[in-house]
Design a protein around this motif. Structure first.
Motif, PDB file in Angstrom:
ATOM      1  N   GLY A  61       0.779  -1.232   0.000  1.00  0.00           N
ATOM      2  CA  GLY A  61       0.000   0.000   0.000  1.00  0.00           C
ATOM      3  C   GLY A  61       0.807   1.277   0.000  1.00  0.00           C
ATOM      4  N   VAL A  62       2.100   1.167  -0.228  1.00  0.00           N
ATOM      5  CA  VAL A  62       2.979   2.339  -0.261  1.00  0.00           C
ATOM      6  C   VAL A  62       3.675   2.391  -1.621  1.00  0.00           C
ATOM      7  CG1 VAL A  62       4.988   3.466   0.770  1.00  0.00           C
ATOM      8  CG2 VAL A  62       3.375   2.216   2.231  1.00  0.00           C
ATOM      9  N   LYS A  63       3.571   3.528  -2.295  1.00  0.00           N
ATOM     10  CA  LYS A  63       4.248   3.753  -3.569  1.00  0.00           C
ATOM     11  C   LYS A  63       5.348   4.776  -3.332  1.00  0.00           C
ATOM     12  CE  LYS A  63       3.323   5.344  -8.280  1.00  0.00           C
ATOM     13  NZ  LYS A  63       2.260   5.791  -9.206  1.00  0.00           N
ATOM     14  N   VAL A  64       6.580   4.425  -3.712  1.00  0.00           N
ATOM     15  CA  VAL A  64       7.723   5.304  -3.484  1.00  0.00           C
ATOM     16  C   VAL A  64       8.400   5.632  -4.810  1.00  0.00           C
ATOM     17  CG1 VAL A  64       9.904   5.619  -2.263  1.00  0.00           C
ATOM     18  CG2 VAL A  64       8.098   4.234  -1.220  1.00  0.00           C
ATOM     19  N   LYS A  65       8.495   6.929  -5.128  1.00  0.00           N
ATOM     20  CA  LYS A  65       9.286   7.405  -6.259  1.00  0.00           C
ATOM     21  C   LYS A  65      10.638   7.782  -5.685  1.00  0.00           C
ATOM     22  CE  LYS A  65       5.214   9.338  -8.452  1.00  0.00           C
ATOM     23  NZ  LYS A  65       4.557  10.582  -8.882  1.00  0.00           N
ATOM     24  N   ILE A  66      11.695   7.164  -6.198  1.00  0.00           N
ATOM     25  CA  ILE A  66      13.036   7.397  -5.664  1.00  0.00           C
ATOM     26  C   ILE A  66      13.730   8.442  -6.540  1.00  0.00           C
ATOM     27  CG2 ILE A  66      15.238   6.364  -5.021  1.00  0.00           C
ATOM     28  CD1 ILE A  66      12.337   4.070  -5.337  1.00  0.00           C
ATOM     29  N   ILE A  67      13.692   9.684  -6.098  1.00  0.00           N
ATOM     30  CA  ILE A  67      14.268  10.793  -6.860  1.00  0.00           C
ATOM     31  C   ILE A  67      15.776  10.830  -6.677  1.00  0.00           C
ATOM     32  CG2 ILE A  67      14.283  13.318  -7.069  1.00  0.00           C
ATOM     33  CD1 ILE A  67      11.246  13.097  -6.175  1.00  0.00           C
ATOM     34  N   ALA A  68      16.237  10.625  -5.453  1.00  0.00           N
ATOM     35  CA  ALA A  68      17.676  10.539  -5.170  1.00  0.00           C
ATOM     36  C   ALA A  68      17.868   9.539  -4.040  1.00  0.00           C
ATOM     37  CB  ALA A  68      18.239  11.901  -4.781  1.00  0.00           C
ATOM     38  N   GLY A  69      18.990   8.847  -4.059  1.00  0.00           N
ATOM     39  CA  GLY A  69      19.276   7.867  -3.012  1.00  0.00           C
ATOM     40  C   GLY A  69      18.575   6.554  -3.277  1.00  0.00           C
ATOM     41  N   GLY A  70      18.077   5.924  -2.224  1.00  0.00           N
ATOM     42  CA  GLY A  70      17.434   4.637  -2.383  1.00  0.00           C
ATOM     43  C   GLY A  70      16.374   4.390  -1.336  1.00  0.00           C
TER      44      GLY A  70
END
Length: 113
Positions: A61-70
């Motif tokens: 249930g969590v969507k993560v866009k990784i703009i920088a890092g991880g």
């Protein structure tokens, strides 16, 4: 919508801050990260990342866009002179998200809605 501009000013970079559209409302965020003294006069760098090139992962249930890092085992291709983690997290009701933060790092959470 959803694109990212990542600049390392270094010894100077000319740019125009005109994200979004004149036809519709848009929301933008800026994060200013201090460069180490040894990097203050580095060569400037600009990275233009379209939303379809930004890594995305989903879990429980969590969507993560990784703009920088991880996050959640996925790493961004964004080059940062100062090690940085910058995430866009969208959470379903009652979901939970845990992000490991390196010791000694500063952390901020900005909630849009």
């Amino acid at each position: 919508a959803g694109d990212v501009q990542w600049m390392t000013a270094g010894r100077g970079i000319v740019h125009s801050e005109m994200p979004g559209s004149f036809e519709e409302d848009s929301t933008g965020l800026q994060l200013w990260v201090n460069l180490a003294a040894k990097d203050k006069f580095c060569e400037p760098r600009y990275q233009d990342m379209k939303r379809n090139t930004i890594p995305v992962t989903e879990q429980d249930g969590v969507k993560v866009k990784i703009i920088a890092g991880g996050s959640l085992g996925v790493k961004s291709n964004t080059f940062t002179k100062t090690p940085t983690v910058y995430l866009d997290v969208i959470m379903e009701p009652n979901s939970q998200f845990t992000q490991v933060i390196n010791p000694g790092w500063n952390t901020a959470v900005y909630i849009l809605s």
